[in-house]
Scaffold this active site. Structure first.
Site, PDB file in Angstrom:
ATOM      1  N   ASP A  53       8.165 -20.183  44.729  1.00  0.00           N
ATOM      2  CA  ASP A  53       7.303 -19.630  43.681  1.00  0.00           C
ATOM      3  C   ASP A  53       7.833 -18.299  43.149  1.00  0.00           C
ATOM      4  OD1 ASP A  53       5.001 -19.624  42.047  1.00  0.00           O
ATOM      5  OD2 ASP A  53       3.930 -18.325  43.457  1.00  0.00           O
TER       6      ASP A  53
ATOM      7  N   LYS B 232       9.770  -8.248  31.756  1.00  0.00           N
ATOM      8  CA  LYS B 232       8.934  -7.090  32.117  1.00  0.00           C
ATOM      9  C   LYS B 232       9.668  -5.785  31.854  1.00  0.00           C
ATOM     10  CE  LYS B 232       6.149  -9.136  35.767  1.00  0.00           C
ATOM     11  NZ  LYS B 232       4.860  -8.586  36.125  1.00  0.00           N
TER      12      LYS B 232
ATOM     13  N   HIS C 189       9.415 -14.942  33.841  1.00  0.00           N
ATOM     14  CA  HIS C 189       8.739 -13.884  33.078  1.00  0.00           C
ATOM     15  C   HIS C 189       9.042 -12.484  33.621  1.00  0.00           C
ATOM     16  CE1 HIS C 189       5.644 -14.041  36.220  1.00  0.00           C
ATOM     17  NE2 HIS C 189       5.182 -12.900  35.760  1.00  0.00           N
TER      18      HIS C 189
ATOM     19  N   GLU D  45       0.670  -9.231  46.738  1.00  0.00           N
ATOM     20  CA  GLU D  45      -0.486  -9.621  45.913  1.00  0.00           C
ATOM     21  C   GLU D  45      -1.726  -9.629  46.793  1.00  0.00           C
ATOM     22  OE1 GLU D  45       1.364 -12.332  42.404  1.00  0.00           O
ATOM     23  OE2 GLU D  45       1.221 -13.300  44.351  1.00  0.00           O
TER      24      GLU D  45
ATOM     25  N   LYS E 279       9.167 -22.233  34.533  1.00  0.00           N
ATOM     26  CA  LYS E 279       9.474 -22.445  35.926  1.00  0.00           C
ATOM     27  C   LYS E 279       8.347 -23.260  36.556  1.00  0.00           C
ATOM     28  CE  LYS E 279       8.116 -19.246  39.145  1.00  0.00           C
ATOM     29  NZ  LYS E 279       6.675 -19.183  39.365  1.00  0.00           N
TER      30      LYS E 279
ATOM     31  N   HIS F 108      11.926 -14.763  40.597  1.00  0.00           N
ATOM     32  CA  HIS F 108      11.630 -13.359  40.284  1.00  0.00           C
ATOM     33  C   HIS F 108      12.393 -12.373  41.179  1.00  0.00           C
ATOM     34  CE1 HIS F 108       8.618 -15.354  38.045  1.00  0.00           C
ATOM     35  NE2 HIS F 108       7.624 -15.271  38.890  1.00  0.00           N
TER      36      HIS F 108
ATOM     37  N   LYS G 180       0.891 -13.341  49.516  1.00  0.00           N
ATOM     38  CA  LYS G 180      -0.459 -13.311  48.938  1.00  0.00           C
ATOM     39  C   LYS G 180      -1.440 -12.835  50.008  1.00  0.00           C
ATOM     40  CE  LYS G 180       0.392 -16.579  45.295  1.00  0.00           C
ATOM     41  NZ  LYS G 180       0.614 -15.760  44.106  1.00  0.00           N
TER      42      LYS G 180
ATOM     43  N   ASP H  19      -0.075 -39.346  23.681  1.00  0.00           N
ATOM     44  CA  ASP H  19       0.592 -39.513  24.967  1.00  0.00           C
ATOM     45  C   ASP H  19       2.079 -39.194  24.794  1.00  0.00           C
ATOM     46  OD1 ASP H  19      -0.059 -41.770  27.546  1.00  0.00           O
ATOM     47  OD2 ASP H  19       1.849 -40.737  27.283  1.00  0.00           O
TER      48      ASP H  19
HETATM   49  C1  BG6 Z   1       4.169 -16.419  39.018  1.00  0.00           C
HETATM   50  C2  BG6 Z   1       3.775 -17.073  40.313  1.00  0.00           C
HETATM   51  O1  BG6 Z   1       5.434 -16.858  38.605  1.00  0.00           O
HETATM   52  O2  BG6 Z   1       4.213 -15.019  39.186  1.00  0.00           O
HETATM   53  C3  BG6 Z   1       2.463 -16.527  40.823  1.00  0.00           C
HETATM   54  O3  BG6 Z   1       3.670 -18.473  40.118  1.00  0.00           O
HETATM   55  C4  BG6 Z   1       2.494 -15.006  40.881  1.00  0.00           C
HETATM   56  O4  BG6 Z   1       2.142 -17.046  42.100  1.00  0.00           O
HETATM   57  C5  BG6 Z   1       2.972 -14.462  39.545  1.00  0.00           C
HETATM   58  O5  BG6 Z   1       1.185 -14.551  41.175  1.00  0.00           O
HETATM   59  C6  BG6 Z   1       3.129 -12.943  39.603  1.00  0.00           C
HETATM   60  O6  BG6 Z   1       3.415 -12.454  38.337  1.00  0.00           O
HETATM   61  P1  BG6 Z   1       2.995 -10.993  37.924  1.00  0.00           P
HETATM   62  O7  BG6 Z   1       3.515 -10.820  36.548  1.00  0.00           O
HETATM   63  O8  BG6 Z   1       1.501 -10.928  37.999  1.00  0.00           O
HETATM   64  O9  BG6 Z   1       3.625 -10.060  38.939  1.00  0.00           O
END
Ligand code: BG6
Length: 462
Positions: free
Chosen positions: A225, A172, A168, A206, A138, A230, A316, A85
């Site tokens: 999100d 890229k 992330h 997406e 995040k 991003h 989305k 824990d």
């Molecule tokens: C994430 C989000 O940070 O990035 C997701 O939480 C999203 O909702 C994703 O789908 C998209 O990342 P990528 O690399 O697939 O464009």
């Protein structure tokens, strides 16, 4: 000047989703490509033993098609496991023991943010935080105030240069390529400003929905999100001033300048949407008004960008999965040839996914006696998406103490400052059908700066 490399990796949340989807594949890449050779300690409260963690790692790697047996075996050899824990001091005492002689561990918190404080404290009390690096997933905070509180809390244990806030998108290749293209080719710099740029569009589409992340997503929404992090990072990379000097913070300093100059969002410049059927997703609250789509217009208050409308759109259940940036240039001040030229003619396009493209859209004459033309794209580079996975690059950088591809305290704060006025469902919500380009209200938002450039996934310019 390079800092010493971390001599152990600890990842909290070892039995969870993120470890399965991203961390094991990233570790595999580091073992395979860079000969990573330090203890890798998974921590979780699952009642597991080491063999189960190894099994999970093998399963994840097989699932991702990472099958070089020598690498898989080597990675499994490096794995250790601590079960317990996070509130229990014993867990951290066990971790300290598992770290053995390691002096500079890297701790990766792949856990819900509500546990960050407990874990940071546990690490500190057990003597695991000294000379350590901390990688944080995040979402970093829930709004500006909570992000500031989180920063203050972490700062009690970890100095800023040892905190690595993951976004992330920064790992890229196509995002790195925006910066490379801009600053390796000086001819773009003179036109990268309000004199030549009419507007900018960034689209992250997406084709899939919220799937099994209903609970997380319903507390988050598209703005938190992907826009706060991003999209704003992509924008900063696209329009920041050129980094100056050799200082290792040069890039983040220029990004911070840019992000701090973005005017906080005006709720009138935001269109939020929700796809039909979202409230039926497991974990989503009945009657939820959380957005799965957002389109917005923003302005940057600098001499370079004053008055240039910047449009960001993310959603989305749209028709394709693709991310693209289009910088639109001004039309000629008068029509020399009297032809009907589309208002969107003349642009630079960066495709970020699913493949990588950099293209320059120009007008070219059609053969014949008449002075009429058509829009063509010069493709500067076009590559399939076979890049080093972002998590591998980022984890490798964090181990070397390289912070450029991570959020800095002031940068994350500036990003929250931009979106803070439109958080928590304060603007109207419109509904859209799955497979559409979102609510029609987004057309009114872009109005005469439109049309929206919908990315075309076949690779054709839009
Ligand atoms: C994430 C989000 O940070 O990035 C997701 O939480 C999203 O909702 C994703 O789908 C998209 O990342 P990528 O690399 O697939 O464009």
């Amino acid at each position: 000047m390079s800092a010493p490399r971390s001599d152990a990796i600890v990842f909290f949340g070892a039995t969870g989703d993120l470890a399965y989807k991203q961390i094991f594949p990233a570790l595999y890449g580091l073992v395979h490509d860079e000969g990573l050779d330090v203890p890798i300690i998974g921590v979780a409260k699952a009642g597991w033993a080491l063999d189960q963690l190894k099994e999970r790692a093998r399963d994840s790697l097989a699932h991702h098609g990472l099958t070089d047996e020598a690498t898989v075996a080597r990675l499994c050899d490096l794995l250790r496991y601590v079960d317990g824990d996070y509130k229990d001091k014993q867990t951290f005492a066990d971790l300290r023991a598992a770290l053995g002689t390691a002096q500079r561990p890297l701790h990766y918190l792949a856990i819900p943010p509500s546990l960050f404080e407990t874990v940071a404290q546990g690490l500190s009390e057990a003597g695991c935080a000294e000379n350590a690096r901390l990688v944080i997933e995040k979402p970093f905070g829930h709004d500006r105030a909570s992000a500031q509180a989180l920063n203050a809390m972490l700062a009690r244990t970890f100095p800023e240069q040892n905190i690595f806030r993951i976004d992330h998108y920064l790992g890229k290749e196509p995002v790195q390529n925006i910066m490379y293209t801009r600053f390796a080719n000086p001819m773009f710099e003179p036109i990268w400003n309000r004199t030549h740029v009419r507007s900018i569009q960034i689209t992250m589409a997406e084709q899939f929905g919220v799937d099994d992340r209903g609970r997380f997503y319903d507390e988050t929404g598209a703005i938190r999100d992907v826009v706060q992090n991003h999209m704003l990072q992509v924008l900063a990379t696209l329009i920041m001033d050129p980094p100056t000097g050799e200082e290792h913070e040069a890039v983040r300093d220029r990004k911070a300048d840019l992000l701090k100059a973005i005017r906080p969002l005006d709720p009138r410049h935001v269109v939020r949407g929700q796809y039909a059927g979202y409230t039926g997703v497991a974990g989503v609250r009945p009657g939820s008004t959380v957005e799965t789509y957002v389109a917005l217009k923003l302005y940057v208050d600098t001499w370079r960008w004053a008055g240039v409308p910047i449009y960001i759109r993310a959603g989305k259940e749209l028709p394709v999965t693709a991310a693209e940036v289009v910088v639109e240039f001004h039309r000629p001040p008068r029509e020399t040839f009297g032809e009907l030229v589309p208002s969107s003619s003349g642009h630079m396009r960066f495709r970020l996914s699913p493949d990588m493209t950099v293209a320059l859209g120009v007008r070219a004459k059609l053969s014949g006696e008449r002075m009429v033309g058509h829009d063509v794209e010069l493709i500067l580079t076009e590559r399939p998406a076979s890049f080093m996975p972002p998590y591998q690059r980022l984890l490798g950088d964090a181990m070397r103490g390289l912070g450029e591809l991570f959020g800095r305290e002031d940068i994350v704060d500036a990003q929250w400052r931009v979106v803070d006025p439109i958080l928590d469902n304060v603007t109207p919500l419109y509904f859209y059908e799955k497979g559409s380009w979102g609510p029609s209200e987004a057309e009114q938002l872009i109005d005469r700066d439109g049309p929206w450039r919908n990315p075309i996934v076949s690779g054709e310019p839009s």
